[in-house]
Motif scaffolding. Sequence first.
Motif, short mmCIF file in Angstrom:
data_model
loop_
_atom_site.label_atom_id
_atom_site.label_comp_id
_atom_site.label_asym_id
_atom_site.label_seq_id
_atom_site.Cartn_x
_atom_site.Cartn_y
_atom_site.Cartn_z
N ILE A 1 0.85 -1.19 0.00
CA ILE A 1 0.00 0.00 0.00
C ILE A 1 0.89 1.24 0.00
CG2 ILE A 1 -1.81 1.28 1.20
CD1 ILE A 1 -2.84 -1.38 0.24
N ARG A 2 0.74 2.05 -1.04
CA ARG A 2 1.56 3.25 -1.19
C ARG A 2 0.81 4.51 -0.78
NH1 ARG A 2 6.07 1.85 -0.45
NH2 ARG A 2 6.74 3.88 -1.23
N GLY A 3 -0.47 4.39 -0.47
CA GLY A 3 -1.21 5.55 0.00
C GLY A 3 -2.70 5.31 -0.03
N LEU A 4 -3.41 6.08 0.79
CA LEU A 4 -4.86 6.06 0.83
C LEU A 4 -5.34 7.49 0.70
CD1 LEU A 4 -3.87 3.93 3.45
CD2 LEU A 4 -6.13 3.11 2.76
N ILE A 5 -6.16 7.75 -0.30
CA ILE A 5 -6.60 9.10 -0.63
C ILE A 5 -8.08 9.24 -0.29
CG2 ILE A 5 -6.89 10.80 -2.47
CD1 ILE A 5 -4.61 9.32 -3.97
N GLY A 6 -8.40 10.28 0.46
CA GLY A 6 -9.80 10.58 0.76
C GLY A 6 -10.41 11.37 -0.38
N ALA A 7 -11.51 10.86 -0.94
CA ALA A 7 -12.16 11.48 -2.09
C ALA A 7 -13.47 12.15 -1.68
CB ALA A 7 -12.44 10.43 -3.17
N HIS A 8 -13.87 13.14 -2.46
CA HIS A 8 -15.18 13.77 -2.26
C HIS A 8 -16.27 12.84 -2.78
CE1 HIS A 8 -16.33 14.80 -6.44
NE2 HIS A 8 -15.03 14.80 -6.66
N TYR A 9 -17.50 13.13 -2.41
CA TYR A 9 -18.61 12.34 -2.95
C TYR A 9 -19.80 13.23 -3.32
CZ TYR A 9 -19.66 12.28 2.14
OH TYR A 9 -19.86 12.61 3.46
N GLY A 10 -19.48 14.32 -4.01
CA GLY A 10 -20.54 15.16 -4.53
C GLY A 10 -20.95 16.24 -3.54
N ALA A 11 -22.15 16.75 -3.75
CA ALA A 11 -22.58 17.95 -3.03
C ALA A 11 -23.38 17.67 -1.77
CB ALA A 11 -23.41 18.82 -3.98
N ARG A 12 -23.58 16.40 -1.41
CA ARG A 12 -24.42 16.11 -0.24
C ARG A 12 -23.84 16.70 1.04
NH1 ARG A 12 -24.64 10.45 -0.02
NH2 ARG A 12 -23.43 10.22 1.88
N ASP A 13 -22.52 16.60 1.19
CA ASP A 13 -21.82 17.19 2.33
C ASP A 13 -20.73 18.11 1.78
OD1 ASP A 13 -23.21 15.75 4.41
OD2 ASP A 13 -22.04 13.98 3.83
N ALA A 14 -20.72 19.35 2.21
CA ALA A 14 -19.73 20.31 1.69
C ALA A 14 -18.31 19.89 2.02
CB ALA A 14 -20.02 21.70 2.25
N ASP A 15 -18.14 19.16 3.12
CA ASP A 15 -16.81 18.73 3.54
C ASP A 15 -16.62 17.23 3.31
OD1 ASP A 15 -18.64 17.92 5.44
OD2 ASP A 15 -17.31 18.31 7.15
N SER A 16 -17.16 16.72 2.19
CA SER A 16 -17.17 15.27 1.99
C SER A 16 -15.76 14.68 1.91
CB SER A 16 -17.98 14.91 0.74
OG SER A 16 -17.40 15.45 -0.44
N MET A 17 -14.83 15.38 1.28
CA MET A 17 -13.47 14.84 1.21
C MET A 17 -12.86 14.73 2.60
SD MET A 17 -10.08 15.94 1.49
CE MET A 17 -10.02 17.66 1.02
N GLU A 18 -13.05 15.76 3.42
CA GLU A 18 -12.51 15.72 4.78
C GLU A 18 -13.15 14.59 5.58
OE1 GLU A 18 -13.58 18.42 3.23
OE2 GLU A 18 -11.98 19.94 3.30
N ARG A 19 -14.44 14.37 5.38
CA ARG A 19 -15.12 13.26 6.07
C ARG A 19 -14.53 11.92 5.64
NH1 ARG A 19 -21.11 14.34 7.65
NH2 ARG A 19 -21.21 16.61 7.77
#
Length: 303
Positions: free
Chosen positions: A40-58
């Motif tokens: 495993i070289r990394g794990l990236i947090g992705a957004h998931y659209g407009a449902r939550d403004a901070d989706s990537m951070e979540r």
Amino acid sequence: MPYRVPEAKRLRLIVDTDAANEADDQFAIAHALLTPRFDIRGLIGAHYGARDADSMERSCREIEKLLRLMRLDGRYAATPGAPAAMKSEREAIVSPGSDLIVREAMRDDDARPLFVIFLGPLTDLAAAYLSEPRIADRLTAVWIGGGTYPDGAAEFNAGNDIAAANVVLGSGIPLWQVPKNVYSMIRVSLAELAAKVRPQGELGRYLFEQLVDFNERWGDKPAWPKGEMWMLGDSPAVSLLLDDHAFEFDMRPAPRLRADGAYEHAADGGGRLIRVYRYVDARFTLEDMYAKLALFHEATKEG
């Protein structure tokens, strides 16, 4: 694990995941982290659209929670991806996540193949490619997304960044696509998860309980979730890298995606070829995950 994978058979892996979107990413993330074939070289947090403004951070926070449960937080960390979808096919949203993809792809000191699995939108891969097109022949992308061929249709992961999907489909990046009709084959009942996942220590309890909690939170919606089952649709991204199901895909000309998720095919039937799966082995996928959760639980009890 009570076995080892010869180094020549291992591969480098980056996981790009909208982990806080619902409840299946967590199973795929844990499965990947427990798989000895993967470096495993990394794990990236992705957004998931407009449902939550901070989706990537979540998503990043959810990755970090899993890492703590697996006692891997000292070894890995969540890398932030793009906070939102691309505004156009020419405007890359560069992020630490896209930089990670470029950096790992451009390494010259590791000849092992690099795979990047996308359990959500393709935003970070599109940004990586637009910022450094040379990555196209230095990695393979596995994408859980897109509608059923040949027509396509609205699909969550694709719909969260149509522009990014079109950048990737139009690039030279080798792409394995697992469309909705195929990733939906990984059906499980809550009873099955209660019997096979929940008993596997703190990690197993969390995987089961967060899914049940999500099921409850969305309990007023009659169509989905269905109440007593789930589709662990992200899990094929892991199992296809254990065995690529060599007779279960077609090489198809890459389409473009319309705004509604429908596929637009070239009039002459041409275009660069991508691998599109038509089947994934649910038994193989699920039993490997169940076994690794059980082995991990036994090992951590003994440790």
